[in-house]
Design a protein around this motif. Structure first.
Motif, PDB file in Angstrom:
ATOM      1  N   GLN A   4     -29.749 112.963  75.196  1.00  0.00           N
ATOM      2  CA  GLN A   4     -29.464 111.417  74.870  1.00  0.00           C
ATOM      3  C   GLN A   4     -28.612 111.207  75.670  1.00  0.00           C
ATOM      4  O   GLN A   4     -28.190 110.196  76.354  1.00  0.00           O
ATOM      5  CB  GLN A   4     -29.301 111.377  73.782  1.00  0.00           C
ATOM      6  N   GLN A   5     -27.786 112.031  76.055  1.00  0.00           N
ATOM      7  CA  GLN A   5     -26.161 111.880  77.146  1.00  0.00           C
ATOM      8  C   GLN A   5     -26.988 111.309  78.743  1.00  0.00           C
ATOM      9  O   GLN A   5     -26.610 110.028  78.785  1.00  0.00           O
ATOM     10  CB  GLN A   5     -25.613 112.713  77.283  1.00  0.00           C
ATOM     11  N   LEU A   6     -28.093 111.812  79.207  1.00  0.00           N
ATOM     12  CA  LEU A   6     -28.629 111.670  80.263  1.00  0.00           C
ATOM     13  C   LEU A   6     -29.916 110.616  80.086  1.00  0.00           C
ATOM     14  O   LEU A   6     -29.207 109.193  81.460  1.00  0.00           O
ATOM     15  CB  LEU A   6     -29.840 112.473  80.639  1.00  0.00           C
ATOM     16  N   CYS A   7     -30.317 110.128  79.349  1.00  0.00           N
ATOM     17  CA  CYS A   7     -30.994 108.504  79.292  1.00  0.00           C
ATOM     18  C   CYS A   7     -29.473 108.247  78.941  1.00  0.00           C
ATOM     19  O   CYS A   7     -29.405 106.486  80.057  1.00  0.00           O
ATOM     20  CB  CYS A   7     -31.082 108.237  77.677  1.00  0.00           C
ATOM     21  N   ARG A   8     -27.810 107.715  78.611  1.00  0.00           N
ATOM     22  CA  ARG A   8     -26.927 106.836  78.248  1.00  0.00           C
ATOM     23  C   ARG A   8     -26.518 107.179  79.970  1.00  0.00           C
ATOM     24  O   ARG A   8     -26.210 105.426  80.017  1.00  0.00           O
ATOM     25  CB  ARG A   8     -26.269 107.692  77.073  1.00  0.00           C
ATOM     26  N   LEU A   9     -27.229 107.504  80.659  1.00  0.00           N
ATOM     27  CA  LEU A   9     -26.333 107.681  81.978  1.00  0.00           C
ATOM     28  C   LEU A   9     -26.495 106.974  82.335  1.00  0.00           C
ATOM     29  O   LEU A   9     -26.515 106.414  83.643  1.00  0.00           O
ATOM     30  CB  LEU A   9     -25.901 109.106  82.910  1.00  0.00           C
ATOM     31  N   LEU A  10     -28.178 106.791  82.668  1.00  0.00           N
ATOM     32  CA  LEU A  10     -29.544 106.103  83.190  1.00  0.00           C
ATOM     33  C   LEU A  10     -29.569 104.958  83.473  1.00  0.00           C
ATOM     34  O   LEU A  10     -29.640 104.128  83.816  1.00  0.00           O
ATOM     35  CB  LEU A  10     -30.423 107.441  83.354  1.00  0.00           C
ATOM     36  N   VAL A  11     -29.620 104.512  82.057  1.00  0.00           N
ATOM     37  CA  VAL A  11     -29.838 102.850  81.421  1.00  0.00           C
ATOM     38  C   VAL A  11     -28.766 102.702  80.741  1.00  0.00           C
ATOM     39  O   VAL A  11     -29.016 101.227  80.533  1.00  0.00           O
ATOM     40  CB  VAL A  11     -31.241 103.511  80.942  1.00  0.00           C
ATOM     41  N   GLY A  12     -28.115 103.040  79.661  1.00  0.00           N
ATOM     42  CA  GLY A  12     -26.991 102.921  79.071  1.00  0.00           C
ATOM     43  C   GLY A  12     -27.536 102.197  77.766  1.00  0.00           C
ATOM     44  O   GLY A  12     -26.764 102.053  77.066  1.00  0.00           O
ATOM     45  N   ARG A  13     -28.962 102.881  77.503  1.00  0.00           N
ATOM     46  CA  ARG A  13     -29.297 102.299  76.005  1.00  0.00           C
ATOM     47  C   ARG A  13     -30.414 104.383  75.516  1.00  0.00           C
ATOM     48  O   ARG A  13     -31.031 104.223  76.787  1.00  0.00           O
ATOM     49  CB  ARG A  13     -30.585 101.607  76.543  1.00  0.00           C
ATOM     50  N   CYS A  14     -30.067 103.808  74.305  1.00  0.00           N
ATOM     51  CA  CYS A  14     -30.915 105.301  74.220  1.00  0.00           C
ATOM     52  C   CYS A  14     -31.392 105.120  72.277  1.00  0.00           C
ATOM     53  O   CYS A  14     -30.405 104.230  71.769  1.00  0.00           O
ATOM     54  CB  CYS A  14     -29.799 106.634  73.619  1.00  0.00           C
ATOM     55  N   CYS A  15     -32.914 105.962  72.205  1.00  0.00           N
ATOM     56  CA  CYS A  15     -33.385 105.190  70.906  1.00  0.00           C
ATOM     57  C   CYS A  15     -31.976 106.712  69.731  1.00  0.00           C
ATOM     58  O   CYS A  15     -32.104 107.923  70.643  1.00  0.00           O
ATOM     59  CB  CYS A  15     -34.886 105.976  70.519  1.00  0.00           C
ATOM     60  N   VAL A  16     -31.952 105.903  68.635  1.00  0.00           N
ATOM     61  CA  VAL A  16     -31.541 107.292  67.818  1.00  0.00           C
ATOM     62  C   VAL A  16     -31.993 107.924  66.738  1.00  0.00           C
ATOM     63  O   VAL A  16     -32.466 107.326  65.988  1.00  0.00           O
ATOM     64  CB  VAL A  16     -29.979 106.443  67.698  1.00  0.00           C
ATOM     65  N   PRO A  17     -31.949 109.458  66.827  1.00  0.00           N
ATOM     66  CA  PRO A  17     -32.683 109.657  65.810  1.00  0.00           C
ATOM     67  C   PRO A  17     -32.320 109.626  64.701  1.00  0.00           C
ATOM     68  O   PRO A  17     -31.453 108.823  64.234  1.00  0.00           O
ATOM     69  CB  PRO A  17     -32.191 111.124  66.127  1.00  0.00           C
ATOM     70  N   ALA A  18     -33.012 109.523  63.320  1.00  0.00           N
ATOM     71  CA  ALA A  18     -32.921 109.322  62.481  1.00  0.00           C
ATOM     72  C   ALA A  18     -31.091 109.510  61.310  1.00  0.00           C
ATOM     73  O   ALA A  18     -30.951 109.631  60.879  1.00  0.00           O
ATOM     74  CB  ALA A  18     -33.900 109.117  61.148  1.00  0.00           C
ATOM     75  N   ASP A  19     -31.657 111.131  62.072  1.00  0.00           N
ATOM     76  CA  ASP A  19     -30.318 111.567  61.028  1.00  0.00           C
ATOM     77  C   ASP A  19     -29.339 112.255  61.815  1.00  0.00           C
ATOM     78  O   ASP A  19     -28.120 112.315  60.982  1.00  0.00           O
ATOM     79  CB  ASP A  19     -31.069 113.114  61.826  1.00  0.00           C
ATOM     80  N   GLN A  20     -29.487 110.660  62.914  1.00  0.00           N
ATOM     81  CA  GLN A  20     -27.618 110.517  63.180  1.00  0.00           C
ATOM     82  C   GLN A  20     -27.336 109.455  63.617  1.00  0.00           C
ATOM     83  O   GLN A  20     -25.953 108.915  64.296  1.00  0.00           O
ATOM     84  CB  GLN A  20     -28.357 110.886  64.906  1.00  0.00           C
ATOM     85  N   ILE A  21     -27.746 108.374  62.837  1.00  0.00           N
ATOM     86  CA  ILE A  21     -27.286 106.270  62.798  1.00  0.00           C
ATOM     87  C   ILE A  21     -26.088 106.678  62.241  1.00  0.00           C
ATOM     88  O   ILE A  21     -25.101 106.069  62.076  1.00  0.00           O
ATOM     89  CB  ILE A  21     -29.019 106.037  61.821  1.00  0.00           C
ATOM     90  N   LEU A  22     -26.280 107.438  60.730  1.00  0.00           N
ATOM     91  CA  LEU A  22     -24.761 106.990  60.141  1.00  0.00           C
ATOM     92  C   LEU A  22     -23.687 107.341  61.017  1.00  0.00           C
ATOM     93  O   LEU A  22     -22.752 107.223  60.392  1.00  0.00           O
ATOM     94  CB  LEU A  22     -24.751 107.447  58.659  1.00  0.00           C
ATOM     95  N   SER A  23     -24.000 108.976  61.158  1.00  0.00           N
ATOM     96  CA  SER A  23     -22.915 109.564  62.009  1.00  0.00           C
ATOM     97  C   SER A  23     -22.439 108.814  63.628  1.00  0.00           C
ATOM     98  O   SER A  23     -21.122 108.500  63.356  1.00  0.00           O
ATOM     99  CB  SER A  23     -23.677 111.083  62.726  1.00  0.00           C
ATOM    100  N   LEU A  24     -23.071 107.755  64.099  1.00  0.00           N
ATOM    101  CA  LEU A  24     -23.204 107.084  65.483  1.00  0.00           C
ATOM    102  C   LEU A  24     -22.568 106.018  64.846  1.00  0.00           C
ATOM    103  O   LEU A  24     -21.559 105.588  65.527  1.00  0.00           O
ATOM    104  CB  LEU A  24     -24.076 106.929  65.926  1.00  0.00           C
ATOM    105  N   ALA A  25     -22.994 105.399  63.863  1.00  0.00           N
ATOM    106  CA  ALA A  25     -22.207 104.193  62.747  1.00  0.00           C
ATOM    107  C   ALA A  25     -20.415 104.482  62.802  1.00  0.00           C
ATOM    108  O   ALA A  25     -20.168 103.545  62.692  1.00  0.00           O
ATOM    109  CB  ALA A  25     -23.097 104.231  62.014  1.00  0.00           C
TER     110      ALA A  25
END
Length: 147
Positions: A4-25
């Motif tokens: 996910q960190q590499l994805c964010r660095l490369l394109v700035g957009r990532c799919c968020v796993p269902a179990d991490q949605i609330l913690s990210l919000a």
């Protein structure tokens, strides 16, 4: 997590796993400095409410001066029921109802730059995070057209 960190660095957009949605919000809310723009499906919120910790965090952020603007999609009855269940009296809070029939896009935009949004697919709802300026600008324009 590294992927996910590499994805964010490369394109700035990532799919968020269902179990991490609330913690990210909650992380977006906790790190916001000025403003949080958020949409919600009122009927969904009434039947499957978010945890009280989320609303307590929003309250503490508003108390610290962070502005929260919430667009609630649904009926007037659902809007009143939500406002009774989650009463907010902070000057930094604004709620407005969007009538049924308007295209609903689930999203949270913190400080006009950190975005969490959902895309409904035939395989179900998928969540994404983005720090791309173009994505933030597109969702900001969508939000501004609502109110």
């Amino acid at each position: 997590m590294i992927k996910q960190q590499l994805c964010r660095l490369l394109v700035g957009r990532c799919c968020v796993p269902a179990d991490q949605i609330l913690s990210l919000a909650m992380s977006l809310v906790g790190n916001a400095r000025e403003e949080i723009l958020v949409t919600m499906d009122l009927a969904e919120e009434l039947t499957k409410p978010l945890p009280t910790d989320y609303f307590h965090l929003l309250g503490s952020r508003m108390k610290e001066g962070v502005r929260l603007v919430r667009a609630g999609f649904g009926t007037e009855e659902d809007a009143h029921a939500f406002e009774e269940r989650v009463p907010v009296t902070f000057a930094t809070y604004k709620f407005f109802r969007v009538a049924n029939g308007t295209v609903y896009q689930r999203m949270m935009l913190a400080d006009r730059q950190n975005l969490l949004y959902a895309v409904d697919t035939r395989h179900g709802r998928r969540f994404f995070s983005s720090s791309r300026k173009g994505d933030a600008r597109t969702f900001l324009q969508y939000f501004e057209r609502l109110g």
